[in-house]
Each structure stands twice: as C-alpha cells, then as structure tokens.
Design a protein around this motif. Structure first.
Motif: not given
Length: 486
Positions: A86-91, A125-130
């Motif tokens: 369920n977790t996407s990402f933002v780079l 920088t990598l963010f996990s997104v929920f």
C-alpha cells in the motif's frame, strides 16, 4: 501533514492537522485562508494537544536499503526494499519530484533516473507515501559514471614496453587500466595535455589487449579497449654474406614465422616476408655501385610494429684493374703494370700460392710492381684483385714467362769461304732460339735430343773476305752474330 483533520479540546485553542505537504509560505496561506493562522506552541498544554491531534495519523516507514545499484554515464539505477503493497514513493533530486507507484510482487524496487550528466554527484531523497502521508525520508548520494577517455592509443612501443596515451577527462577523474588479469590505478592527472602511461616488463613480439576505465568517486566508466603489440626482437646474425661489383648478399637469422622484416638503405625500404621453414634468410641487394660503402638497417616487424633495428656497413667489390700486363721481364723478375682505379683502392697479387699486398698508389698513371726471385724460363700465372675495405674484386689474371737463360758454349765450330758453323749448348727442350746477324733474325726451333746445336751461316763472296778477316782476328766472329734463347 496528511488530510485535513479537526480536533476540539477543552482548551481555548483548536488545532487542525493538514497532511498535504506545503512550503512554509503556502502552509501559512492555507491556514490564514481556511482557519486562523499557523499553529503557535506556547506551553506544554499546547504540545499535548498537538500530539493528541496527530496520534491517529502515524507517518509511513522509510524504505530500507536505499542505494544505487548501477550507473552509467547518463543514468543511475536506485534500489530499495518495498515497505508494503500500500506504500508508494516520492523521489526528490535536483529540485524535482517523481512519484513512484506501489510495487507489484516481492523483491526490491528499482528505479532508473536517466538524462543525467556524466561524472556528476547527485543527492537523492526517497519518501515512503501512505494515503498522501510521507515518511521522514532517507537520502543517499550517488554519482554517474564518468565519460570514457578519448584518444586511447599506443604512442610508443619497444621490445619490453608499450606506452599508452589518452586525453584526460577532467581534474577529478582518475583511471583504471586492465590487462592480463591485472588492474592498475592511475591518479587524476595534473596540468593539461594527454595522459601517458608506460606498461613495462612485457614480452617482445606479443599482442596485448588493454581496457581503460575512467573513475569518478570509485565508479568506473563503461571502458574502452585497445589492442597493442610490443616490438619484436631484432634479428640476430645480421651480416654481409658475399658481394660483387654490383650487389651485396645479406644474411640473418629468422625471429619466428610471424615476424617479417624491413631493410633500409640509401633512403629506400625493402619489405621481406616472414620466412617459411628453418635456416637463415638471405637477400641480395642488386644495382649497386662498385667500390661503394652502404649502411643497411634491418627491422623486425610484428603487426606493423618495428623493432629498434640493427645496422651493418657493407661494401661492394671494386672494379677489376684494367690494362693488366707484363711490361718487362728478365731471367729472374717480371714487372707487371695496370691502371689504378682510384686512391682508395689497394691491390692483392696472387701467384705460386702466395699473396702480396700492394698499397693504394699515389699520383696518377699506371701502377707498376716487380716480382723478383723468379726462375728463368718459367711460366707464371698472376691474379690481381682490387681491394676496397677488405673486399676484393672478381680478379683478372695473366700468364707471363721469365726470360730463359742464355745459351752456353756459343762459338764457331767450323768455317770455310762461304759459311760459318755456330755451336752452342741447348738450354732445355722448351727453349728455342733467335739468331741475329747483319740486321736479320733467324728463328731456330727447340732442339730434339741431347748434345750441342749447330747452325751454318753462308755468306756472299764479298762477305767471305770480311769473314776471313774477322775470323783471323778472332774478334768479330763472335760479335757479329747474337744468339737469343726464347
């Protein structure tokens, strides 16, 4: 952060949690537009209120094992472990953001960032997104591979080394050179101009493949390859085998069946193919000038690379002497004569198994040499060589005889009114005679048998009177006739 949430407490302030990422200025604008203003925390009661307001909205976990897994000159492939389905990402990098969907399946997530600049350092920088809520983020630095070096070439080689040359990339780029299963680190160069590196302790006449990598922060370029060969060994046993007036035959030992040769002389080059079979090689150089010195340089050649070369000096034979003849002889000597060639040419005279060296003549005119202590009435064959720097001409020869001994016992043995009989001892069976008297010559053949020779001279009536007078005086009977052995 997160969706808009309104929570009311007993305190005089109300806090609203807005989960949408904003800059500070945008957040202030939203708060002033929809609420009162950005929240102000003034005491611990405010802190407790804020924590209770956001406690139902936990931030997603950061992705683990965030790293660069591959890179080339224009791209970097990033990899990390998925959090859950369920977790996407933002780079984030270079002021841009890229949304990366939730991954399907198991295993790590891979994302390639392209259109980058070679040999450049980037921070990702990598963010996990929920549900639009981001993790705190994790950052890494990664670099693109540098460009390959241009102009990679062999600039020089000898029997045991190859000097490689290439253009520098920039002052931050070092290099790794691979060959024969080894790697050599080469520091980033100082100054401008090409980079030179000499690989030594190599085997002569051998082909090597070199791979050159540019290196930036331990990341290698894709590499560029160069085949190059060491120079072969020089041929051994290079020597002049024989020569005549217009050619020199050279000889040398082969190196191996893969090595051909180039012969240099007089500003020209002759290509000599690699040998087939064993044994020395021989090459005849034609159309040369008699009595001349030439310098020959022989290069071994392997894949168009020459050895350092070995040189010898060799000369053509001088021209033969002209006008070789006997100018005078007597019973014990013969004087030989011939025309000189030039001031640099000496001579060797051979006869009777002996050799006589005759120096270069001074002045002009013919050369004369007298051979002494010969035997009378004997034939000799003389061979004359012209000599230039110890090389002889093909030779000319003549056969000449010494004068025979005079006949002994020459006397009148009988006379009458009209004749005189002369007598002498024979010399040998090969010696004939010539009798001169009164301006005439009479040839007398070699005698047969032993014993003295007799010759009768007849005279006219007038001559008889003179002869009588001569014979009576006992003087002119022996002087008016001359006898020659021949």
């Amino acid at each position: 952060m997160g969706a808009l949430v309104s929570i009311a407490f007993g305190q005089t302030r109300q806090y609203y949690f807005v989960s949408t990422p904003q800059t500070w200025t945008n957040a202030q604008s939203v708060c002033r537009r929809d609420y009162t203003d950005l929240a102000t925390i003034e005491n611990m009661a405010d802190v407790d209120a804020v924590l209770r307001t956001t406690s139902n909205y936990p931030a997603p976990e950061n992705a683990e094992a965030f790293r660069s897994s591959a890179q080339d000159e224009t791209s970097i492939t990033l990899q990390w472990n998925k959090v859950n389905n369920n977790t996407s990402f933002v780079l984030q990098f270079n002021g841009t953001e890229t949304n990366i969907s939730e991954p399907d399946g198991d295993g790590p997530v891979n994302h390639t960032v392209s259109s980058l600049t070679a040999g450049t350092r980037y921070t990702f920088t990598l963010f996990s997104v929920f549900e639009n809520v981001r993790s705190s983020g994790v950052s890494i630095a990664a670099v693109t591979a540098p460009e390959n070096a241009e102009g990679f070439r062999a600039s020089k080689q000898d029997e045991t080394s190859i000097t490689l040359q290439w253009n520098k990339v920039n002052n931050n780029i070092s290099f790794v050179l691979q060959f024969n299963g080894t790697e050599t680190n080469i520091s980033a160069p100082d100054g401008d101009g090409p980079v030179n590196y000499t690989v030594s302790s190599l085997t002569a006449g051998t082909r090597y493949t070199f791979t050159l990598f540019s290196v930036f922060e331990n990341v290698k370029s894709s590499g560029v390859q160069l085949p190059a060969v060491t120079a072969p060994q020089n041929a051994e046993g290079f020597r002049s085998l024989r020569q005549d007036e217009t050619s020199i035959t050279l000889q040398w030992d082969p190196v191996n069946n893969n090595v051909s040769f180039i012969l240099q002389y007089n500003g020209t080059e002759l290509n000599v193919a690699a040998p087939t079979g064993n044994g020395p090689l021989a090459l005849t150089v034609p159309s040369l000038t008699a009595g001349s010195r030439y310098t020959f340089t022989l290069f071994s050649v392997f894949e168009n690379i020459r050895s350092s070369g070995v040189s010898i000096a060799a000369v053509t034979a001088p021209e033969n002497a002209e006008g070789f003849r006997a100018s005078k002889q007597d019973e014990t000597s013969i004087t030989l004569q011939w025309n000189k060639v030039n001031n640099n040419t000496s001579f060797v005279l051979q006869f009777n198994g002996t050799e006589t060296n005759i120096s270069e003549p001074d002045g002009d005119g013919p050369v004369a040499h007298t051979v002494l202590y010969l035997t009378a009435g004997t034939k000799y064959t003389f061979i004359l060589y012209h000599v230039f720097m110890n090389v002889r001409s093909s030779a000319v020869n003549i056969t000449v005889a010494t004068a025979p001994e005079n006949a002994k016992g020459f006397r009148p043995s009988a006379q009458d009114e009209t004749s005189i009989t002369l007598q002498w001892n024979k010399v040998n069976n090969n010696t004939s005679f010539v009798l001169q008297f009164n301006g005439t010559e009479t040839f007398i053949s070699s005698p047969d048998g032993d014993g003295p020779l007799l010759k009768m001279l007849k005279a006219s009536r007038h001559q008889n009177k003179m002869r009588r007078a001569s014979l009576c005086s006992g003087i002119k009977s022996t002087t008016t006739s001359a006898l020659f052995s021949s």
